[in-house]
Design a protein around this motif. Structure first.
Motif, mmCIF file in Angstrom:
data_model
loop_
_atom_site.group_PDB
_atom_site.id
_atom_site.type_symbol
_atom_site.label_atom_id
_atom_site.label_comp_id
_atom_site.label_asym_id
_atom_site.label_seq_id
_atom_site.Cartn_x
_atom_site.Cartn_y
_atom_site.Cartn_z
ATOM 1 N N THR A 104 0.594 25.747 -24.082
ATOM 2 C CA THR A 104 0.417 24.791 -22.989
ATOM 3 C C THR A 104 -0.241 23.524 -23.510
ATOM 4 O O THR A 104 -1.258 23.576 -24.190
ATOM 5 N N GLU A 105 0.334 22.387 -23.170
ATOM 6 C CA GLU A 105 -0.186 21.109 -23.642
ATOM 7 C C GLU A 105 -0.952 20.415 -22.530
ATOM 8 O O GLU A 105 -0.572 20.492 -21.365
ATOM 9 N N ALA A 106 -2.020 19.761 -22.901
ATOM 10 C CA ALA A 106 -2.766 18.934 -21.959
ATOM 11 C C ALA A 106 -2.298 17.492 -22.109
ATOM 12 O O ALA A 106 -2.178 16.987 -23.218
ATOM 13 N N VAL B 44 -3.326 12.611 -28.068
ATOM 14 C CA VAL B 44 -1.945 13.082 -28.106
ATOM 15 C C VAL B 44 -1.876 14.343 -28.957
ATOM 16 O O VAL B 44 -2.398 14.373 -30.077
ATOM 17 N N LEU B 45 -1.233 15.362 -28.424
ATOM 18 C CA LEU B 45 -1.162 16.656 -29.110
ATOM 19 C C LEU B 45 -0.336 16.560 -30.391
ATOM 20 O O LEU B 45 0.770 16.021 -30.401
ATOM 21 N N LEU B 46 -0.891 17.111 -31.494
ATOM 22 C CA LEU B 46 -0.161 17.201 -32.758
ATOM 23 C C LEU B 46 0.444 18.587 -32.932
ATOM 24 O O LEU B 46 1.620 18.717 -33.280
ATOM 25 N N PHE B 96 -5.430 28.667 -20.205
ATOM 26 C CA PHE B 96 -4.779 27.835 -21.207
ATOM 27 C C PHE B 96 -4.666 26.380 -20.788
ATOM 28 O O PHE B 96 -3.941 25.617 -21.404
ATOM 29 N N ASN B 97 -5.344 25.994 -19.734
ATOM 30 C CA ASN B 97 -5.243 24.614 -19.290
ATOM 31 C C ASN B 97 -6.567 23.869 -19.373
ATOM 32 O O ASN B 97 -6.610 22.666 -19.203
ATOM 33 N N LYS B 98 -7.648 24.589 -19.617
ATOM 34 C CA LYS B 98 -8.979 23.987 -19.647
ATOM 35 C C LYS B 98 -9.450 23.973 -21.085
ATOM 36 O O LYS B 98 -9.614 25.018 -21.700
ATOM 37 N N PHE B 99 -9.621 22.788 -21.639
ATOM 38 C CA PHE B 99 -9.891 22.676 -23.058
ATOM 39 C C PHE B 99 -11.301 22.171 -23.329
ATOM 40 O O PHE B 99 -11.803 21.289 -22.645
#
Lengths: 117, 111
Positions: A104-106, B44-46, B96-99
């Motif tokens: 899952t991506e934020a 931005v996600l790598l 899986f959504n809270k980082f």
């Protein structure tokens, strides 16, 4: 992927006043979060914006100072209340699709740079 | 106390050099993600690493997840000025959504 827009992108505010930051997502997301970031430093989670109920705040953050609204699945606001210079920071909105997969991506907005004078 | 500690905090190198950034925690994570952030933009996600010991490659970037899933590393080969930015590791807690984000590594690659 979702596109997140934040308004305003930056603002300079007088101490003692309040600023409301808006976050708009171009698709429905299950989860929305608000973060704070000092320039060049890491992100600190402020709270989880829950649709139709009160936000869930992390340790060190309270509703009176950072009231959050989330009226629907695509929009949220964060208000920084009774501002002081210590509130000067970048505020970021994030959205997640609520997936149960570790992939899952934020997605993040571009941030709101707030300066309190 | 930072849940995810990154090192080094700052890194300034010449174009063409190699570098490694580390992300360490005392907690076990189901996965770890690496983000890059440029000034005025959101992260931005790598990549996402999921399995202990996993290695993922993204062009000149190599990511590794520790066997115990408590740490991760990012290795850049032959760094370029375009790699300049703030690198952040992040791990999900409880869902899986809270980082929670690492302390960050600010990389500057000089031409």
């Amino acid at each position: 992927s979702a596109v997140i827009s934040q308004k305003p992108s930056r603002d300079i505010c007088q101490r003692g006043t309040s600023l409301t930051i808006q976050c708009q997502v171009d698709s429905q997301v299950t989860m929305m979060f608000w973060y704070r970031q000092q320039p060049g430093q890491s992100l600190t989670l402020i709270a989880t914006a829950n649709q139709g109920s009160e936000a869930t705040y992390e340790s060190g953050f309270v509703i009176d100072k950072f009231p959050i609204s989330r009226p629907n699945l695509t929009f949220s606001t964060l208000t920084v209340s009774n501002m002081s210079p210590e509130d000067s920071s970048i505020y970021l909105c994030s959205g997640g699709t609520g997936g149960r997969s570790p992939n899952t991506e934020a997605f993040f907005g571009q941030g709101t740079r707030l300066t309190v004078v | 106390t930072q849940l995810l500690e990154q090192s080094p905090q700052f890194l300034s190198i010449q174009e063409g050099e190699n570098l490694t950034v580390y992300c360490n925690s005392s907690s076990v994570f189901s996965s770890l993600q690496w983000y890059r952030q440029e000034p005025g933009e959101g992260p931005v996600l790598l990549v996402t690493v999921v399995t202990g010991g996993e290695v993922k490659k993204l062009k000149r970037l190599t990511f590794q997840f520790g066997d115990a899933r408590k740490d991760s590393s990012l290795h850049i080969t032959a760094a370029q000025p375009g790699d300049t930015g703030l690198y952040l590791c992040a791990g999900p807690l409880y869902n899986f959504n809270k980082f929670y984000f690492g302390s960050g590594t600010k990389l500057n690659v000089k031409p």
